[in-house]
Design an enzyme around this catalytic site. Sequence first.
Site, PDB file in Angstrom:
ATOM      1  N   SER A 139      40.401  36.993  39.954  1.00  0.00           N
ATOM      2  CA  SER A 139      41.117  36.536  41.158  1.00  0.00           C
ATOM      3  C   SER A 139      40.637  35.144  41.552  1.00  0.00           C
ATOM      4  O   SER A 139      39.481  34.778  41.295  1.00  0.00           O
ATOM      5  CB  SER A 139      40.837  37.499  42.319  1.00  0.00           C
ATOM      6  N   TYR A 152      34.483  41.465  47.794  1.00  0.00           N
ATOM      7  CA  TYR A 152      35.523  41.476  46.757  1.00  0.00           C
ATOM      8  C   TYR A 152      35.420  40.201  45.902  1.00  0.00           C
ATOM      9  O   TYR A 152      35.435  40.258  44.668  1.00  0.00           O
ATOM     10  CB  TYR A 152      36.894  41.553  47.431  1.00  0.00           C
TER      11      TYR A 152
HETATM   12  N1  LIG Z   1      47.651  41.447  44.746  1.00  0.00           N
HETATM   13  C1  LIG Z   1      46.928  40.324  44.791  1.00  0.00           C
HETATM   14  O1  LIG Z   1      47.129  39.456  45.664  1.00  0.00           O
HETATM   15  C2  LIG Z   1      45.846  40.081  43.759  1.00  0.00           C
HETATM   16  C3  LIG Z   1      45.315  38.776  43.689  1.00  0.00           C
HETATM   17  C4  LIG Z   1      44.311  38.541  42.762  1.00  0.00           C
HETATM   18  C5  LIG Z   1      43.859  39.545  41.930  1.00  0.00           C
HETATM   19  N2  LIG Z   1      44.392  40.787  42.030  1.00  0.00           N
HETATM   20  C6  LIG Z   1      43.854  41.847  41.139  1.00  0.00           C
HETATM   21  O2  LIG Z   1      44.912  42.373  40.370  1.00  0.00           O
HETATM   22  C7  LIG Z   1      44.587  43.732  40.022  1.00  0.00           C
HETATM   23  C8  LIG Z   1      45.783  44.622  40.312  1.00  0.00           C
HETATM   24  O3  LIG Z   1      46.046  44.618  41.707  1.00  0.00           O
HETATM   25  P1  LIG Z   1      47.499  44.834  42.328  1.00  0.00           P
HETATM   26  O4  LIG Z   1      47.761  43.678  43.193  1.00  0.00           O
HETATM   27  O5  LIG Z   1      48.454  45.182  41.258  1.00  0.00           O
HETATM   28  O6  LIG Z   1      47.236  46.030  43.326  1.00  0.00           O
HETATM   29  P2  LIG Z   1      47.545  47.602  43.199  1.00  0.00           P
HETATM   30  O7  LIG Z   1      48.983  47.808  42.901  1.00  0.00           O
HETATM   31  O8  LIG Z   1      46.953  48.199  44.416  1.00  0.00           O
HETATM   32  O9  LIG Z   1      46.720  48.003  41.903  1.00  0.00           O
HETATM   33  C9  LIG Z   1      45.372  48.353  41.883  1.00  0.00           C
HETATM   34  C10 LIG Z   1      45.264  49.448  40.870  1.00  0.00           C
HETATM   35  O10 LIG Z   1      43.901  49.730  40.562  1.00  0.00           O
HETATM   36  C11 LIG Z   1      43.820  51.134  40.407  1.00  0.00           C
HETATM   37  N3  LIG Z   1      42.448  51.599  40.525  1.00  0.00           N
HETATM   38  C12 LIG Z   1      41.561  51.300  41.494  1.00  0.00           C
HETATM   39  N4  LIG Z   1      40.410  51.949  41.252  1.00  0.00           N
HETATM   40  C13 LIG Z   1      40.588  52.658  40.107  1.00  0.00           C
HETATM   41  C14 LIG Z   1      39.765  53.535  39.361  1.00  0.00           C
HETATM   42  N5  LIG Z   1      38.521  53.809  39.736  1.00  0.00           N
HETATM   43  N6  LIG Z   1      40.263  54.083  38.229  1.00  0.00           N
HETATM   44  C15 LIG Z   1      41.524  53.825  37.838  1.00  0.00           C
HETATM   45  N7  LIG Z   1      42.361  53.008  38.512  1.00  0.00           N
HETATM   46  C16 LIG Z   1      41.888  52.438  39.636  1.00  0.00           C
HETATM   47  C17 LIG Z   1      44.704  51.683  41.522  1.00  0.00           C
HETATM   48  O11 LIG Z   1      44.996  53.034  41.304  1.00  0.00           O
HETATM   49  P3  LIG Z   1      45.550  53.965  42.501  1.00  0.00           P
HETATM   50  O12 LIG Z   1      46.991  53.573  42.693  1.00  0.00           O
HETATM   51  O13 LIG Z   1      45.368  55.325  41.962  1.00  0.00           O
HETATM   52  O14 LIG Z   1      44.718  53.655  43.709  1.00  0.00           O
HETATM   53  C18 LIG Z   1      45.908  50.763  41.361  1.00  0.00           C
HETATM   54  O15 LIG Z   1      46.767  51.226  40.356  1.00  0.00           O
HETATM   55  C19 LIG Z   1      43.318  44.089  40.794  1.00  0.00           C
HETATM   56  O16 LIG Z   1      42.200  43.969  39.929  1.00  0.00           O
HETATM   57  C20 LIG Z   1      43.273  43.029  41.870  1.00  0.00           C
HETATM   58  O17 LIG Z   1      41.946  42.795  42.308  1.00  0.00           O
HETATM   59  C21 LIG Z   1      45.386  41.082  42.923  1.00  0.00           C
END
Ligand SMILES: NC(=O)c1ccc[n+]([C@@H]2O[C@H](COP(=O)([O-])OP(=O)(O)OC[C@H]3O[C@@H](n4cnc5c(N)ncnc54)[C@H](OP(=O)(O)O)[C@@H]3O)[C@@H](O)[C@H]2O)c1
Length: 246
Positions: A139, A152
């Site tokens: 990120s 984070y």
């Molecule tokens: N959205 C943003 O603005 C943003 C910006 C920069 C980086 N990111 C990164 O991008 C990645 C994906 O995020 P997203 O935005 O797509 O959000 P999201 O839809 O909330 O995805 C996060 C995912 O991680 C899964 N997860 C968390 N802990 C886990 C575990 N212990 N075992 C298996 N799965 C687990 C969650 O599963 P559950 O659904 O079961 O909880 C969910 O599917 C993350 O690493 C996040 O830090 C996001």
Amino acid sequence: MAKKILVLGATSSIAEHTARVWAKRGDSLYLVARNAEKLATVGADLKTRGASFVETKVADLDDLDLHPQLLAEAVTALGGLDIAYLAHGVLGDQAEAERDAIAAEAILHTNFVSPVSLLTWLANFCVKQKHGTLAVLSSVAGDRGRKSNYVYGSSKAGISAFLGGLRNRVDREGVSVVTIKPGPVKTPMTAGMEGNEKFADVSTVGKNIARAIDSRRDEVYVPGKWRIIMAIVRAVPESIFKKTNT
Ligand SMILES: NC(=O)c1ccc[n+]([C@@H]2O[C@H](COP(=O)([O-])OP(=O)(O)OC[C@H]3O[C@@H](n4cnc5c(N)ncnc54)[C@H](OP(=O)(O)O)[C@@H]3O)[C@@H](O)[C@H]2O)c1
């Protein structure tokens, strides 16, 4: 030829939209997530969109003991491995993490320790086969610690540094490491955030990430403007930065 792709944290919105690109071109997908119902829905959708093979596995990726067997099963089911995409992560609660170090540790565990464990196995496997791409969602938050999300942010800084070192080790062995640094994206993770209607569109972000992984970029900011924004943010002297409200 269809690529053999492992997606860890496959119910992530960003991961799902990246995997749609792969499904459309008929790639083989092995999807791992902890929520069985959501995973089944995502798997069925990707199959309908054209994936030549879809297998799903329910696992909590916080459980490091599961990793070796989980990964071995995945590469056996796929019949090899071209791409491993690590997407799981938690934003956590910064205020709680400031009060309680156990809460801080949980964020670091999911976002840093778990990927390190997975990547150690995957990198050694790929080095042995002299081939493979390891792509990880870090990120922009890892580029500079700030008061609103430094726990984070530090987990993402840690994984970005790990990926840099890993790339330096495995690049000469035919293995690529892609560090992906999204800015704010409209997904369930950011749903409660102020101004999130202005965040990047997840479908566009997913497509850009798929392109970056295909071209084996070392480090990619999505949207690309975040490379410039973060260069400016990093350039602010600490004596000034510490007084800002970010
Ligand atoms: N959205 C943003 O603005 C943003 C910006 C920069 C980086 N990111 C990164 O991008 C990645 C994906 O995020 P997203 O935005 O797509 O959000 P999201 O839809 O909330 O995805 C996060 C995912 O991680 C899964 N997860 C968390 N802990 C886990 C575990 N212990 N075992 C298996 N799965 C687990 C969650 O599963 P559950 O659904 O079961 O909880 C969910 O599917 C993350 O690493 C996040 O830090 C996001």
